[in-house]
Scaffold this motif. Structure first.
Motif, mmCIF file in Angstrom:
data_model
loop_
_atom_site.group_PDB
_atom_site.id
_atom_site.type_symbol
_atom_site.label_atom_id
_atom_site.label_comp_id
_atom_site.label_asym_id
_atom_site.label_seq_id
_atom_site.Cartn_x
_atom_site.Cartn_y
_atom_site.Cartn_z
ATOM 1 N N GLY A 109 0.813 -1.203 0.000
ATOM 2 C CA GLY A 109 0.000 0.000 0.000
ATOM 3 C C GLY A 109 0.850 1.257 0.000
ATOM 4 N N ARG A 110 1.910 1.248 0.808
ATOM 5 C CA ARG A 110 2.735 2.448 0.891
ATOM 6 C C ARG A 110 3.529 2.665 -0.390
ATOM 7 N NH1 ARG A 110 2.745 4.609 6.183
ATOM 8 N NH2 ARG A 110 1.473 3.240 7.474
ATOM 9 N N ALA A 111 3.994 1.553 -0.973
ATOM 10 C CA ALA A 111 4.715 1.684 -2.238
ATOM 11 C C ALA A 111 3.781 2.239 -3.311
ATOM 12 C CB ALA A 111 5.278 0.325 -2.659
ATOM 13 N N ALA A 112 2.532 1.732 -3.354
ATOM 14 C CA ALA A 112 1.574 2.202 -4.356
ATOM 15 C C ALA A 112 1.210 3.660 -4.111
ATOM 16 C CB ALA A 112 0.316 1.334 -4.335
ATOM 17 N N ALA A 113 1.026 4.025 -2.842
ATOM 18 C CA ALA A 113 0.617 5.392 -2.520
ATOM 19 C C ALA A 113 1.651 6.396 -2.999
ATOM 20 C CB ALA A 113 0.402 5.526 -1.009
ATOM 21 N N GLN A 114 2.926 6.009 -2.857
ATOM 22 C CA GLN A 114 3.988 6.903 -3.308
ATOM 23 C C GLN A 114 3.863 7.193 -4.807
ATOM 24 O OE1 GLN A 114 7.800 5.264 -2.236
ATOM 25 N NE2 GLN A 114 8.186 7.004 -0.882
ATOM 26 N N GLU A 115 3.572 6.132 -5.582
ATOM 27 C CA GLU A 115 3.442 6.300 -7.029
ATOM 28 C C GLU A 115 2.185 7.096 -7.387
ATOM 29 O OE1 GLU A 115 5.770 5.431 -9.309
ATOM 30 O OE2 GLU A 115 6.861 5.120 -7.430
ATOM 31 N N PHE A 116 1.077 6.781 -6.711
ATOM 32 C CA PHE A 116 -0.165 7.519 -6.971
ATOM 33 C C PHE A 116 0.035 9.015 -6.714
ATOM 34 C CE2 PHE A 116 -2.629 3.515 -6.819
ATOM 35 C CZ PHE A 116 -3.497 3.760 -7.865
ATOM 36 N N THR A 117 0.752 9.324 -5.643
ATOM 37 C CA THR A 117 1.014 10.719 -5.316
ATOM 38 C C THR A 117 1.741 11.399 -6.476
ATOM 39 O OG1 THR A 117 1.169 10.144 -3.001
ATOM 40 C CG2 THR A 117 2.143 12.239 -3.662
ATOM 41 N N ARG A 118 2.724 10.696 -7.025
ATOM 42 C CA ARG A 118 3.494 11.261 -8.128
ATOM 43 C C ARG A 118 2.599 11.455 -9.353
ATOM 44 N NH1 ARG A 118 5.905 9.113 -12.212
ATOM 45 N NH2 ARG A 118 5.604 6.958 -11.557
ATOM 46 N N ILE A 119 1.774 10.454 -9.642
ATOM 47 C CA ILE A 119 0.988 10.484 -10.880
ATOM 48 C C ILE A 119 -0.191 11.451 -10.787
ATOM 49 C CG2 ILE A 119 -0.506 9.085 -12.365
ATOM 50 C CD1 ILE A 119 1.424 6.715 -11.540
ATOM 51 N N LEU A 120 -0.911 11.417 -9.669
ATOM 52 C CA LEU A 120 -2.122 12.225 -9.554
ATOM 53 C C LEU A 120 -1.847 13.638 -9.044
ATOM 54 C CD1 LEU A 120 -4.611 9.607 -8.098
ATOM 55 C CD2 LEU A 120 -4.513 10.471 -10.428
ATOM 56 N N GLY A 121 -0.680 13.836 -8.438
ATOM 57 C CA GLY A 121 -0.344 15.177 -7.984
ATOM 58 C C GLY A 121 -0.999 15.596 -6.686
ATOM 59 N N VAL A 122 -1.642 14.687 -5.991
ATOM 60 C CA VAL A 122 -2.143 15.004 -4.650
ATOM 61 C C VAL A 122 -1.601 13.953 -3.682
ATOM 62 C CG1 VAL A 122 -4.278 16.102 -5.413
ATOM 63 C CG2 VAL A 122 -4.236 13.639 -4.984
ATOM 64 N N ASP A 123 -1.553 14.327 -2.401
ATOM 65 C CA ASP A 123 -1.054 13.402 -1.391
ATOM 66 C C ASP A 123 -1.961 12.188 -1.274
ATOM 67 O OD1 ASP A 123 1.225 14.600 -0.665
ATOM 68 O OD2 ASP A 123 0.383 15.701 1.046
ATOM 69 N N MET A 124 -1.371 11.067 -0.891
ATOM 70 C CA MET A 124 -2.173 9.891 -0.604
ATOM 71 C C MET A 124 -1.709 9.291 0.721
ATOM 72 S SD MET A 124 -2.993 6.497 -2.833
ATOM 73 C CE MET A 124 -4.060 7.162 -4.085
ATOM 74 N N PRO A 125 -2.241 9.826 1.846
ATOM 75 C CA PRO A 125 -1.868 9.262 3.137
ATOM 76 C C PRO A 125 -2.462 7.865 3.314
ATOM 77 C CG PRO A 125 -3.551 10.955 3.413
ATOM 78 C CD PRO A 125 -3.153 10.977 1.964
ATOM 79 N N VAL A 126 -1.669 6.977 3.922
ATOM 80 C CA VAL A 126 -2.131 5.606 4.159
ATOM 81 C C VAL A 126 -2.691 5.513 5.573
ATOM 82 C CG1 VAL A 126 -1.394 3.209 4.431
ATOM 83 C CG2 VAL A 126 -0.498 4.589 2.556
ATOM 84 N N THR A 127 -3.912 4.988 5.707
ATOM 85 C CA THR A 127 -4.500 4.762 7.028
ATOM 86 C C THR A 127 -4.622 3.266 7.255
ATOM 87 O OG1 THR A 127 -5.791 6.787 6.843
ATOM 88 C CG2 THR A 127 -6.512 5.202 8.475
ATOM 89 N N ASN A 128 -4.005 2.786 8.331
ATOM 90 C CA ASN A 128 -4.092 1.356 8.635
ATOM 91 C C ASN A 128 -5.296 1.095 9.530
ATOM 92 O OD1 ASN A 128 -0.914 2.063 8.572
ATOM 93 N ND2 ASN A 128 -1.349 0.077 7.668
ATOM 94 N N VAL A 129 -6.198 0.253 9.062
ATOM 95 C CA VAL A 129 -7.348 -0.134 9.877
ATOM 96 C C VAL A 129 -7.280 -1.645 10.044
ATOM 97 C CG1 VAL A 129 -9.846 -0.035 10.120
ATOM 98 C CG2 VAL A 129 -8.661 1.763 8.879
ATOM 99 N N GLY A 130 -6.597 -2.085 11.102
ATOM 100 C CA GLY A 130 -6.388 -3.522 11.293
ATOM 101 C C GLY A 130 -7.552 -4.169 12.007
ATOM 102 N N GLY A 131 -7.476 -5.482 12.148
ATOM 103 C CA GLY A 131 -8.462 -6.215 12.954
ATOM 104 C C GLY A 131 -9.356 -7.121 12.131
ATOM 105 N N GLY A 132 -9.775 -8.224 12.757
ATOM 106 C CA GLY A 132 -10.733 -9.126 12.118
ATOM 107 C C GLY A 132 -10.252 -9.689 10.797
#
Lengths: 316, 163, 498
Positions: A50-73
């Motif tokens: 997810g973090r690797a993808a978010a970095q690329e999306f940020t570059r391509i789309l030009g807006v930040d993409m913060p990663v939120t971890n929602v663990g459990g179940g």
């Protein structure tokens, strides 16, 4: 002066629209940060993807993409949160297949596979069967032959009940008709330790872990051999049909506006082709694996059908 | 309340809790599953042991002279105040996500402080502001976990935009 | 020797040094915030390690790791709230010391204990990592089960006046931990038909509610009823050297327990500090004062949880298997750097290994400086007017707990645990056994049932494994011994009255 007012207006509009952003097609998507929900805790395999993808999306789309971890179940809590999110393209999920195709057959989830817009499949890592250091088997066929003559005597480990490796092994056992007892662990750490200490006979693992832990793999459940381990035969070569991988992609809540979906799909295709992304994945023994929206939807449907049948048998 | 009454209530509560959990383990889905594969076997064992413990607590209350073992004391508590802070905290947690961090906290913090008997506005207002701004930036910017709801950045935009 | 000099010169690099000390300080702060712990601290730094060279990255991560484990003790002592789960056992004696007006001294003991625990575990890591890692491999399901039972017997020592209540509290913890997905079959159970409960109860909201929120409610209820004013110096005081020397046994034993349990994947620092605390209570000459502000209790807990840092690195570095979620994230960071931990690391990357050892050593020494610097800051904040302090604490608990999983349900869990903890206290039930049961429960159940699958119903297997058998016998002896002592005390108390 004119520029100033436009800017101010845009800012105002953005602010006011924020809580009701569904209809806010005022500006070109995306105009503010996109939240990527990862339904597993920070630091796991999915999180790294997810973090690797978010970095690329940020570059391509030009807006930040913060990663939120929602663990459990086993990933269901975060996946439910994605399904519940507003379908405006500002909340997307980086989801591995298990919470989609396995967990709904194991509990009542507040979502089904129809509650998502499937953007793309993005990453995968084939699975491999690793043997304990004291094992005397040297090929997958030998394991199957022994298990056929001594049903229920061998044990195999997995990172958890309902995980992709567990289901993959059950599919394989189904295909070969032999009986090997399942011993699930809480994640790969304890499971691999038990394998190395000869407490179980074999362990179904994501290929990336085989390399990382220097395990003694006997076959990889894939169509083709992988470059990282050119000597490791595939299950197909050994005369079996089962292939299995740990995989996932970018999914969004169902009902995205068309322009948003197209933007995300294009961006996703670019991410999959990016050298940086592929390099980061390769370090973890995973691979970029692009499939478009329809392709991944079909794979989810098929996976859910097959694993649903297996789980029904295994659980009761 | 005397120690005996408290221990009787506690023992009863344990028995009740055991019954509640035991009811959850019922059903014949796993009737013919081997013990190692039966999800209900272990919880059921725990429930039975806990009920046994509850019975012992009740027995102690009935059989000992004070209704409690030596060393057990009953603390004197102000129950209305305990209920007040619990209710306030419950309300805060309930609206935390729907209202967002800034609004929920902006309401809860001054209200709770005043309710607990502290009335110096000159302290309460600055403390509330520092907590709101400081925690929001700490989480959103430093920890990269954006608190729920509208944030300081939206507020700033609203302020500059409204001018 | 050359590698040692090389490592020292790399560590002397100003940027590396700054990252390491900054990381340690940041770790202490994050650890002190209830809810936020080591995993968050290290995850935060992950993006940074993408761009840094291996040595500075490692220095930063180790600083965050050791710092965050230590930081948990600050809020444990000052607020009766473990900042991290690892510090849960520090609460038992740290906070009573604070109430007695010796908060400064408690911080001193915690700091010294953390440093000593950390340093001893580094030494063990250097000397015996491969050996320990191989020994850890001999732990299969049966051994884990035996170890879990052994650890559970410490409930007997932490149940203060009433053993029955202690056992009930422990069973409650065990039972709550079984809610959600069955670790062996994946079926969901005890969920009262709620999707949220199917995911089970998470450790952080449960622990934070049980200790911290219940403490807030308790303090509010207690005021006016009977004014309890916390007196004493704010600040930080090192314990006298003579006192430290006198307690060397507790330090040594706790460090060994922490390091050893740290090497076993999947058990973790919370359990190890509990076991160490119970062991100290069993063997300390000051056993009667435990739970009432006995420095030995603080020492046992803090030495052990910091010793886990070195211990957890044993399998991480020598086998490539992380000992807990924290080292799992660190392992990921190492792999990003192109370093593959495993048996070959010691041979192929000896320089790097020595750098890790040296850095961990220095990080622990840095705590000796940071503790006296940061401790008083927190201590002063705690002197705020009580209504303000309690209000701010509730806000901190809310945002900290919410942020771990970004899940509003966790807030409800915390609230329920808080009310439950408050009622348990009122009824005279100790809280420590609840946590011990909650932490150990899943391991005990899973290893027992794994063992049953592997043994195919032949239970004698559990008794034929030498390690497991030793642990079973030790548990039985300990139970018999405490049963005898309880009986003796009880008879004495009866005769004294009669």
């Amino acid at each position: 002066m004119i520029r100033f007012t436009t800017l101010t207006r845009a800012a105002l509009a953005a602010t006011c629209a924020l809580p009701f952003a569904a209809g806010a097609a005022l500006a070109e998507y995306p105009e503010r940060p996109i939240t990527a929900i990862v339904p597993f805790p920070a630091g796991g395999s999915t999180d790294l993807m997810g973090r690797a993808a978010a970095q690329e999306f940020t570059r391509i789309l030009g807006v930040d993409m913060p990663v939120t971890n929602v663990g459990g179940g086993a990933g269901t809590v975060g996946t439910a949160q994605i399904a519940r999110a507003r379908a405006d393209g500002y909340t997307i999920g980086v989801i591995p297949a298990a919470p989609l195709i396995n967990q709904p057959h194991m509990r009542d989830t507040p979502y089904s596979i129809d509650d998502f817009d499937y953007i793309c499949k993005l990453f995968h890592s084939p699975q491999a069967l690793a043997l304990s250091p004291e094992s005397e088997f040297s090929s997958l066929a030998e394991v199957v032959d022994y298990a056929r003559e001594n049903p229920g005597e061998l044990t195999y480990g997995s990172p958890g009940p309902g995980s992709l490796p567990h289901l993959a092994m059950e599919v394989f056992l189904d295909e070969t008709g032999v009986e090997i007892e399942h011993v699930p662990f809480q994640g790969d750490g304890p499971g691999v330790t038990a394998l190395m200490g000869n407490h179980i006979d074999m362990y179904m693992a994501i290929f990336s872990n085989v390399g990382q832990y220097e395990l003694d793999a006997v076959a990889i459940f894939a169509e083709d051999r992988v470059d990282a381990a050119p000597d490791l035969p595939t299950s197909i070569e050994e005369g079996f049909e089962t292939t299995a991988s740990w995989w996932g992609g970018i999914f969004a809540p169902a009902g995205l506006p068309d322009d948003v979906r197209v933007t995300l799909e294009d961006a996703c295709a670019q991410v999959a082709e990016s050298d940086d992304f592929q390099e980061t994945l390769a370090r973890f023994g995973s691979f970029a694996a692009y499939l478009d929206s329809d392709g991944v939807r079909a794979e989810v449907d098929e996976g859910s059908r097959v694993n649903g049948a297996i789980l029904e048998r295994v659980l009761d | 309340m005397t120690p005996r009454v408290i221990n009787l209530i506690a023992g009863g509560a344990i028995l009740g809790l055991s019954a509640l959990f035991y009811a959850q383990t019922l059903g014949d889905r796993f009737a013919d599953t081997p013990l190692s594969r039966n999800p209900m076997a272990f919880p059921r064992l725990l429930v039975l042991l806990m009920a046994l413990g509850g019975a012992v607590v009740i027995a102690q209350a009935l059989l000992t002279r004070r209704g409690a073992l030596p060393g057990e004391a009953v603390p004197a508590l102000n129950w209305p105040r305990a209920a007040l802070i619990t209710a306030l905290a419950a309300a805060y947690f309930w609206v935390f996500e729907p209202f967002g961090f800034l609004i929920a906290t902006g309401l809860f913090l001054p209200l709770a402080v005043v309710a607990l008997g502290y009335r110096r506005l000159l302290v309460i207002v600055p403390v509330t502001l520092v907590v709101l701004v400081g925690l929001w930036y700490l989480f959103a910017q430093v920890f990269q976990i954006r608190p729920p709801g509208p944030g300081m950045d939206d507020l700033l935009r609203l302020m500059t935009g409204g001018r | 020797m050359d590698s040692l000099l090389l490592a020292l010169s790399k560590l002397g690099d100003p940027a590396t040094l700054a990252l390491m000390l900054g990381g340690t300080a940041a770790g202490v702060l994050i650890g002190a915030m209830p809810g936020l712990g080591s995993v968050l601290a290290i995850t935060l730094a992950l993006p940074l390690t993408f761009v840094l060279a291996p040595e500075p990255s490692i220095a930063l991560l180790l600083g965050l790791y050791a710092g965050s484990v230590y930081g948990g003790s600050l809020s444990a002592i000052l607020l009766n709230t473990p900042g991290t789960p690892q510090a849960a056992a520090t609460v038992f004696d740290g906070y009573p010391m604070m109430q007695r007006g010796e908060g400064d001294l408690a911080l001193g003991w915690a700091t010294v204990a953390s440093v000593i625990g950390g340093l001893i575990s580094v030494l063990v890591l250097i000397v015996a990592a491969p050996t320990l890692a191989r020994f850890g491999l001999r732990f299969g399901p049966m051994e884990y089960f035996a170890l879990g039972l052994f650890a559970l017997t410490c409930v007997v020592s932490v149940s203060q006046e009433n053993l029955a209540k202690g056992l009930v509290a422990c069973l409650l913890g065990l039972l709550v931990a079984t809610m959600g997905q069955d670790p062996l079959t994946g079926d969901v159970r005890l969920h009262f038909s709620s999707f949220d409960l199917m995911a089970g109860i998470a450790l952080v909201p449960f622990l934070v509610g049980l200790f911290a929120l219940s403490e807030v409610i308790w303090r509010v209820a207690e005021r006016h009823a009977e004014t309890v004013e916390i007196k004493g110096r704010t600040g930080f005081r090192f314990p006298p050297l003579r006192d430290m020397a006198r307690r060397w046994r507790v330090f040594g034993k706790s460090a060994m327990i922490g390091t050893w349990i740290g090497t076993l994947p999947g058990i973790g620092a919370t359990a190890s500090s509990m076991v160490s605390y119970a062991e100290a209570k069993r063997s300390s000459p000051n056993a009667a004062n435990f739970g009432k502000g006995e420095p030995d209790g603080v020492i046992a807990s803090e030495t052990a949880n910091n010793a886990v840092t070195g211990g957890a690195l044993v399998p991480t570095l020598s086998l490539g298997i992380p000992g807990d979620p924290i080292t799992a994230v660190m392992l990921g960071a190492l792999i990003i750097q192109g370093i593959t931990p495993g048996p070959r690391l010691f041979v192929e990357n000896a320089d790097l290994m020595i750098f890790i050892f040296v850095a961990l050593f220095v990080v622990n020494l840095a705590l000796l400086v940071l503790g006296p610097l940061l401790g008083p800051v927190f201590a002063r904040a705690v002197r705020a007017p009580e209504p303000v302090l309690l209000g701010v604490i509730v806000v901190l608990l809310g945002i900290g707990t919410f942020s771990v999983n970004y899940n509003a349900f966790d807030l409800k869990v915390m609230l329920a645990a808080g009310i439950g903890g408050f009622l348990l206290r009122y009824g005279g039930f100790p809280l420590a056994p609840v946590v011990i049961g909650f932490v150990l429960g899943p391991m005990i159940e899973q290893s027992l049932r794994q063992g049953m699958v592997i043994a195919r119903g032949d239970f004698t297997v559990f008794l034929r494994q030498p390690i497991a058998l030793t642990l079973f016998v030790a548990s039985a002896l300990f139970l018999a011994w405490s049963g005898w002592r309880f009986w003796k005390d009880w008879r004495q108390a009866r005769q004294g009255r009669g």
